[in-house]
Each structure stands twice: as C-alpha cells, then as structure tokens.
Design a protein around this motif. Structure first.
Motif, PDB file in Angstrom:
ATOM      1  N   ARG A  64       0.804  -1.232   0.000  1.00 21.79           N
ATOM      2  CA  ARG A  64       0.000   0.000   0.000  1.00 21.79           C
ATOM      3  C   ARG A  64       0.836   1.281   0.000  1.00 21.79           C
ATOM      4  NH1 ARG A  64      -5.516  -0.253   3.404  1.00 21.79           N
ATOM      5  NH2 ARG A  64      -6.281  -2.295   2.763  1.00 21.79           N
ATOM      6  N   GLU A 112      -0.947   4.572  -1.219  1.00 24.26           N
ATOM      7  CA  GLU A 112      -1.865   5.097  -0.205  1.00 24.26           C
ATOM      8  C   GLU A 112      -1.090   5.837   0.880  1.00 24.26           C
ATOM      9  OE1 GLU A 112      -5.375   3.248   2.625  1.00 24.26           O
ATOM     10  OE2 GLU A 112      -3.494   2.143   2.420  1.00 24.26           O
ATOM     11  N   PRO A 123      -8.310   1.536  -1.440  1.00 22.13           N
ATOM     12  CA  PRO A 123      -8.448   0.459  -0.467  1.00 22.13           C
ATOM     13  C   PRO A 123      -9.082   0.951   0.825  1.00 22.13           C
ATOM     14  CG  PRO A 123      -6.184   1.227  -0.501  1.00 22.13           C
ATOM     15  CD  PRO A 123      -6.903   1.936  -1.624  1.00 22.13           C
ATOM     16  N   GLY A 166      -3.478  -2.817  -1.797  1.00 17.86           N
ATOM     17  CA  GLY A 166      -3.868  -1.591  -2.484  1.00 17.86           C
ATOM     18  C   GLY A 166      -3.645  -1.668  -3.981  1.00 17.86           C
TER      19      GLY A 166
END
Length: 897
Positions: A122, A125, A353, A852
């Motif tokens: 991720r 993010e 996500p 993600g």
C-alpha cells in the motif's frame, strides 16, 4: 520476441512466410489455416486484411504491455529478500487472503518488517496520506488540490507532528524509526512503476516524480487526519442558526430535539448528584448553558459559507460527521466459553483500499527484550496495531465525539491582534504550495493565541469575520480587520503514538489504562477484555475545560479572556471509566457516555442511542435464552432492524390508497418485521419503506429548507418525524408550494404513491420483486484516480455494485443520505469478535482486502464475504498461523558489501 522466432518450425511448401513469433506468433497460430487462405485473395483485400491484422496485433501487444504494467507492482510473497537494516530474519506468513503475520527476534525487526510489508501492499496510499497531511497534494494532483493544501498548511498538521517526535518515549521513537527503515528498504532502487499502478498513470499525465524516504513524522502526521475525521461535528451550531434563518427560531427548534437523557442508557453511570456537579463546575470556571448571542442576517449568510468551506475538504480526509461505531463486551460469566467476548465494528466512509490492513506482529520468543505478540487492524503508514488483541488483552474503539474545537473571531491590526485590551503580535510564516502542471501558490499563515487564522485561506471564514464586523458593538471595533482562528486539541503536540505501542504491549487493566492515558486525539471509547476474565471501559483524550464565556457552540470573541479555555483538560482519572460492571456487559455505540450528573461537559451532540439500545435489547434476549456465544455476537453485528419503522408503519398502513400497484407496497408492510435485508423475505417491504421514508422527508421539509440543509434521514430526523406524527396539523406537513393546506395523512399518502411509482420505474411492476439491495448499493471507489473523470482509469481502480442490507441508525450501519439517494455513504469498515479464552476462535473481516494494488487478488477479496455477513478465522497461535499459511516470505539481513 526475436529469440522465439528461431524455434518456429519451417513452413510447409506453399505455405508462404512463417507466422511471426512471440505474442504476434500466438495470434498467427490461432488463425491456423486462415493464414494460408487469405494470402491467395486479391491484393486490395489482402492489404485491408494485413492492416486489420496489424491493428489487432498492436492492440494485443498494448494489452500485454498494460497487463505487465498493471501487475508489475504486485509484491513478492514467497522466497527470500535481503532487506537493509535487519538484525535477523523476519518471517512473513500470508494466508489465502494475503493477511500477513510477521515473526522476528526483536521489536526493531518487527517494525522494519511491518514497514516493508505495508509498503509492498500500500505504498501509494501511504504516500498520498503524507502528502495530504503535509499540504502537498497539489504536487501530485495539480491545482484541484490547492485548497485542501492551503487548509492543512494553515492548520499545520505536519508542523505539529514534527514537534511530537521529541515528546515520545525512546522506545516509541525507535519503533517509528525502524518502521521507516523498513519502508525505505522497500523503496530503495525501485522505480515508480514497480511501486504502484497509480504512479504509472500519473506519469502518463506528465508527473515526473520519485518518492522521498519515509520518516517517523510521516507516520505521526496521519494520526492528525484521523483526529480531524473524528473531531466531532464542527458545523452543528451553524446549521442550527441557518435553519432558524430559513424557518424561524420556533420551527427550527423542532428540527433539533435535545438528547434523550433518561431514555438512553449511558455507557457509564457515575452516580454523582447534580449539586456536586455544579459546585465542581464553578470551581473549574465552567458553566454548562451560557446565554447564546443572537445572529443577524449577515452572520447567518457567513455561517452558511463556513459550512460550505469545511465541506470542500476532501471526503477521505474526514468530514467529522456522519460516522459512528459499535462495540460491546460481555463478561465470561455470561458466555458459553466462560471467558469474555469483545465485538467491534467501526463505521467509516467507504473507500478503496479500505482504511484497515490486517496484520500480526509476533516475537518468536516473547521476553522483556522482545515483548510484542499482537494481531489486529493496522493503518498503512503507522507502526503497530490500532485495534485488536495481544496474548493477554483485547480492545476496541468507538468514537467518543467530545467538543474539542472552537472558532474565535479575532480583532487584527496588521501583524498584531487585540487581546485583553492590549496589542499582541501574531506569529507569521510564508508557505509555498508546489502545483503539478501549474504555477506555485504562495500563502501567508498567521496564528494568534487561539490558533491559526483559518480565514486567511478560506474566503468562507473571512465572510464570517466580515459579517461579525458589521454587527454594531458586537465583535470588531473601528478599522480593525476581523479574522477567524481555530483552536483544536490536535493542533498541540501529543503522545498518541506512545499510546498505540503501549496498548500493543499492555497485559492487564492497569497497563491498559496507562496506555489509554497517553491517547490524546482523537478521543475514543475504549472497551477492554482480558484472559483473566475482566472486562472494562475507558474514555481517553484531551478534552478542554472552557471558561464561563464560552460553551464551544458558537464563534467566540477572541479578545476577551473570559472566552478562553482554562488551559487545563478534564483529568484522565476523572474521565469515565468502569471495570467489571455489575450488569456483566458494556455497550458503546456513540450514545452519551454519562448522564447529566457527570461533573464535566463533554458534549451534548451524542448519537441518539438507537443502535446502543438495540444492542442492549439483543444482548438481553440472548442472555435470557442462555450463555452468549461468539456466533451470537457476529449475528448481532448484522442486525438490520430499522428503529423508525415501528413508529411510522402504523401510519402507513392506515393510509387510503387506490387498489392496484399503488397499494402493493402497503400490502408488503402488513407482514414486515422491520428488518432490512438486501435480498429475500422482507427485502421488498424494506425497499418500499425506505423509498417512502426518503420521499416523505422531501415532501415535509424540502419545500421550506434550503438544499444544503436537506433532511438526510439520520437519527435526528427520525426523532423529528416521531414528534410530528403526533401533531397531524403541524405546519411542517403542509406543502407550501400548493394552494391547499396539507395535513399529516395527506402528505403520507402522497409520499406512498410517489414511492410506488419510483419502485415500479426502478425495479419491477410486481412489488414482490422489489429488493432493498437493488437500491442500496455499496460502491468502492479509489479516493484519488478513482475520481479522475477518465472512465478507463476509473475502471482500473474502482469496484462497484454490491447490494447490501442495513441502513442509517441500524446496527448494520450502512448509512445513506436520503437527500442524495440510496447508495452507501459509510459502512462498517471491519467487523471483529475476539475470544480471550481461545484467541484462535476469534473472527474478523475487512471491508476490502489487504492489498492496495488493483491487479491483486486481495484488492477486494474480503468484500463479497463482508457483504454476505461472513467472517474469516482470526488465527493467532504460531502453529495455527503456519498451518494456514499460503505463502511464506523470508526477509533477511542484507549481505555486507
């Protein structure tokens, strides 16, 4: 590709040239004898076919290239990777859903491993979050992000986070630094196309970018965004004033009923008497209900602009409203296992996500040198577990929602502000916002004793100050400039990061409370259970005590000392707390924590208690039938009973409707049990009821209220309509756009007829074919490129179309806005039930998945299960985790040299 051609057999005589190799060769092979046939056709046709074939081959190559780019960022999940900075090996065991459990021999290596795995799954993010909290989103997304950056720069979230580092314990700082080392070890030597697909798309749009190294400040700054999201509703009072402006004070008061103290069971009953309360209030210099000033028309206009300005903050950074959670804990004396059970499902805005990433962090040999053995829900970018359990205790969160923000109107003279009859200098700094594809934007940030002057970057707040200055003798004198400052507890450095690590390491009630005492912001309701059989509740957080001139409900005059905060906060030992309640269970669902006897003012803007009372009802029913099981707890989380339906349905059944399709929905209500499943029995009735409810709100209120004050259908509006149902000739029932004067029954019948028409149009002529899930959809959208407006890009990142049950003010809290439609706006972001008697018997589920990456099978692999109300085994013991492992990755120290 050229090498592949040498392996192609020579063509048979008369077959012509061999098919090309590689991807093109695969196409040619698929054509088979067709390749030979079209060669003998006329030249013009043959050229046309060659062009078409070339185009097809080009598309295939592009598709394969796109597939490679989409899949390139997927993490390695097995084998061995050398990671700089590790002292020993870290084992990463992933189950079939990609949930990682990490095993190491030191706390630092666990933190490094967590940072590495978070970045694997991720990092984009994480990177967006740190840009957002530093006021640097425009560097990635261009001028559309400038306003958000200006707000955040003015509030100074990252500057506060930088100061927090020095306040943290050495152990916490070491943990944060090791986590950052793990993130940076993943980034080292990787191009952006290998990190995430989003970077590839942004690069196609002209972004020339390489991520910076991760730092502990990046982790701390994200905690500010979570505090902003859960700060409480800062625009409640503005809405009250604007409603009064639209319909008058008396009728506006009907739309803001007081909290039903005495009807809703508080989380904790203190037992203090009222006389003692007000005696202590006097000692603290705080009054509960000071006289509120009146607002003129200009100020009301300005307050509307203030609400609009706050609404411009990106939704994924948090609105501070419309969110909630459920948690409850049951004593072992009342459970089948003889040990406590703890359930939690935080309700947050839906995103992709999702906010949570499940993970476990385990010392191979738990000892004072390596004491961590924890599993639960983590934030990517923040080390440790936020909600979950370790080997000894479990804990869950719901939002406490105290009033921790105030707006102050300041009298400004150039670079100074007036306070207590004197001129005091402002703190001034310049900020430059870099803009991708555009010109830099320069802003001047000014701050006074009450915080940053947010009106400097928000025209909406400037309007508030301007309106205040036009009110004779009220706020601003002479030629002075008016400005608005924001005072907020989270803008002072705090120790929440210490609390997270301490919670992960807590072993009993005392160490749990010690950890909670460091949890400054956002203030939460913490529920507790342990393997010793104890359950409890603790409210943490920095909650200000205000002086006599300020109750925190309207902007205050910043130059008057009596409007200040006292400089002290509600003492931690005085915050609501209980261990082993006599009742044997605790329920928190954002209702009032305490009754009116509590000696400090926290807020009056609690959730109105529909969910908490329903949970208490369900628990009581189950206890009457026998001990509570984990399965009971899971079933309770899925309860879809609508609290307003038993009140409204009798009136709907009494309406006189024409026979035929127009009364088919009314027929459904006769056998309805007030639940709202997505499909199956009672779903058709739920669909009809909710369309009637939305239509009724529109007919009753929207003819008089401005669009931005439209009824959203939540618990406040349920209370309002409940009151109106007992007053059939109340003016609210009348549609002012018609010549007739409608009363209750008239308006209800019109709403029911309109609802039937809408459902026939949307779904089916036969009412039995209607379903709530057809209307009530969960669409998961990426907060960045999923809102790009480019269809092909949005299709890459968004996943839509789950029909779900539940609704607003329901335990299964899939909220929707009646003024906007039936689509889910917030939902249980995860569900968990922990079993301290046997941790491996615990259950959990995430709204999305751990990854993600859109190409990952774990992007939304838990969403189908979540929508069906299913959960996954939450294994904790090393043997059980390894037995269930689908992939094992070993992170080992990098070789020297």
């Amino acid at each position: 590709m050229t090498g592949t051609m040498t392996d192609t057999p020579a063509p048979a005589a008369g077959d012509g040239p061999p098919p090309p190799g590689g991807p093109a060769g695969a196409v040619a092979a698929a054509l088979g004898s067709g390749w030979r046939r079209f060669r003998t056709r006329p030249v013009a046709l043959r050229l046309t076919v060659y062009v078409a074939l070339a185009l097809a081959l080009t598309l295939v190559v592009l598709a394969l290239t796109a597939t490679v780019l989409v899949r390139r960022p997927l993490p390695q999940t097995s084998g061995t990777i050398e990671v700089a900075g590790l002292d020993g090996e870290v084992e990463v065991v992933r189950d079939e859903h990609g949930i990682a459990q990490l095993y190491a021999d030191s706390m630092s290596d666990l933190a490094r491993g967590q940072g590495y795995v978070h970045a694997q799954e991720r990092f984009f993010e994480m990177d967006v979050r740190r840009h957002a909290t530093a006021g640097r989103l425009a560097e990635l997304f261009g001028e559309d992000a400038v306003e958000s950056d200006a707000y955040v720069r003015t509030m100074g979230w990252r500057r506060v986070a930088e100061k927090e580092v020095a306040l943290l314990t050495p152990d916490t700082r070491t943990f944060l630094e090791a986590y950052a080392d793990g993130v940076n070890a993943y980034l080292d030597g990787r191009g952006t196309s290998s990190i995430s697909l989003e970077y590839t798309v942004l690069r196609l749009g002209g972004l020339d970018y390489q991520p910076e190294d991760w730092t502990p400040v990046d982790s701390l700054a994200w905690l500010k965004a979570m505090a902003w999201d859960l700060r409480g509703n800062m625009d409640d009072e503005a809405e009250r004033v604007l409603t009064a402006d639209a319909v008058g004070e008396e009728r506006a008061a009907q739309l803001f009923p007081g909290y039903p103290y005495g009807e809703v069971t508080p989380i904790v009953t203190q037992g203090a008497v009222v006389d003692q309360v007000y005696e202590q209030d006097a000692q603290q210099g705080q009054t509960r209900n000071p006289m509120r000033p009146a607002f003129d028309a200009d100020q009301r206009t300005a307050l509307r602009d203030l609400r609009d300005g706050l609404a411009r903050m990106p939704a994924w950074l948090g609105r501070g409203e419309g969110l909630g959670s459920n948690s409850w804990v049951v004593d072992g004396d009342l459970t089948e296992t003889g040990s406590p059970l703890l359930a939690n499902d935080p309700h947050l805005g839906s995103s992709l996500p999702g906010v949570w990433m499940q993970m476990g962090l385990h010392c191979r040999d738990v000892s004072p040198a390596c004491p961590l053995d924890v599993s639960g829900f983590t934030f990517s970018g923040v080390p440790g577990v936020i909600i979950g359990h370790n080997a000894d205790i479990a804990w869950g969160f719901t939002n406490l929602g105290p009033d921790v923000t105030d707006l102050y109107v300041e009298r400004v003279r150039g670079e100074d502000a007036v306070y207590d009859g004197e001129v005091r200098p402002l703190r001034i700094r310049e900020e430059v916002i870099r803009v991708q594809g555009g010109q830099d934007v320069r802003i001047t940030v000014r701050a006074g004793r009450h915080g940053p002057l947010v009106s400097d970057v928000a025209d909406q707040l400037s309007d508030v100050a301007e309106a205040a200055s036009r009110r004779p003798g009220s706020l601003v004198l002479g030629e002075e400039e008016a400005a608005v400052a924001l005072k907020w507890t989270a803008l002072e450095p705090g120790t929440t990061a210490d609390a997270i690590l301490a919670l992960n390491l807590a072993s009993d009630w005392d160490s749990f409370r010690a950890a909670a005492s460091e949890f400054d912001a956002p203030a939460q309701n913490l529920v507790y259970a342990d393997t010793a059989g104890r359950i409890g509740y603790q409210a943490p957080g920095r909650i200000p005590i205000r002086k006599s001139g300020n109750d925190g409900t309207v902007p205050s005059a910043g130059w008057l000392p009596e409007n200040d905060w006292t400089g002290t906060f509600v003492p931690f030992d005085a915050l609501p707390s209980v261990l082993d309640p006599e009742e044997g269970f605790l329920v928190t669902a954002n209702q009032a924590v305490v009754d009116r006897s509590y000696p400090y003012f926290l807020t009056d803007d609690w959730d109105r208690g529909a969910r908490s009372e329903r949970l208490r009802e369900l628990l009581t029913e189950r206890l009457e039938a026998g001990p509570v099981t984990a399965a009971d707890m899971l079933e309770m989380q899925l309860d879809t009973r609508n609290p307003m339906a038993p009140v409204l349905v009798p009136h709907l059944l009494g309406a006189r409707l024409p026979e035929g399709y127009q009364d088919d929905g009314q027929r459904l209500l006769g056998d309805w049990d007030f639940t709202q499943p997505a499909e199956g029995e009672h779903s058709a009735a739920a669909a009809y009821y909710n369309v009637v409810w939305a239509t009724l709100l529109d007919r009753v209120f929207d003819d008089e209220l401005p669009e931005d004050l439209a009824a959203d259908g939540g618990q406040r509006w349920m209370a309002v309509v409940t009151d109106l149902l007992d007053r059939p000739d109340d003016p609210w029932w009348d549609d002012v756009t018609t010549d007739e004067v409608e009363q209750r029954d008239d308006t209800i019948e019109v709403a029911m007829l309109a609802a039937a028409d809408e459902l026939v149009r949307r779904q089916a002529r036969d009412a039995d074919d209607w379903t709530w899930g057809h209307l009530h959809r969960l669409d998961l959208r990426s907060a960045t490129l999923g809102e790009s407006g480019v269809a092909v890009v949005e299709a890459l990142f968004n996943r839509d179309g789950w029909g779900v049950g539940g609704g607003a003010a329901i335990v299964d809290a899939t909220a929707w806005d009646a003024a906007e439609g039936y689509t889910v706006t917030a939902a249980p972001s995860m569900r968990m039930v922990t079993s301290p008697g046997d941790w491996d018997a615990s259950r959990w589920i995430n709204l999305t998945g751990v990854s993600g990456h859109p190409a990952s099978s774990h992007y939304t692999d838990q969403t189908d299960l979540w929508a069906r109300g299913e959960t996954l085994p939450w294994l904790f013991g090393s043997g059980a985790v390894h037995d269930a492992g689908a992939d094992t990755l070993t992170l080992r120290p990098a070789s020297e040299g």
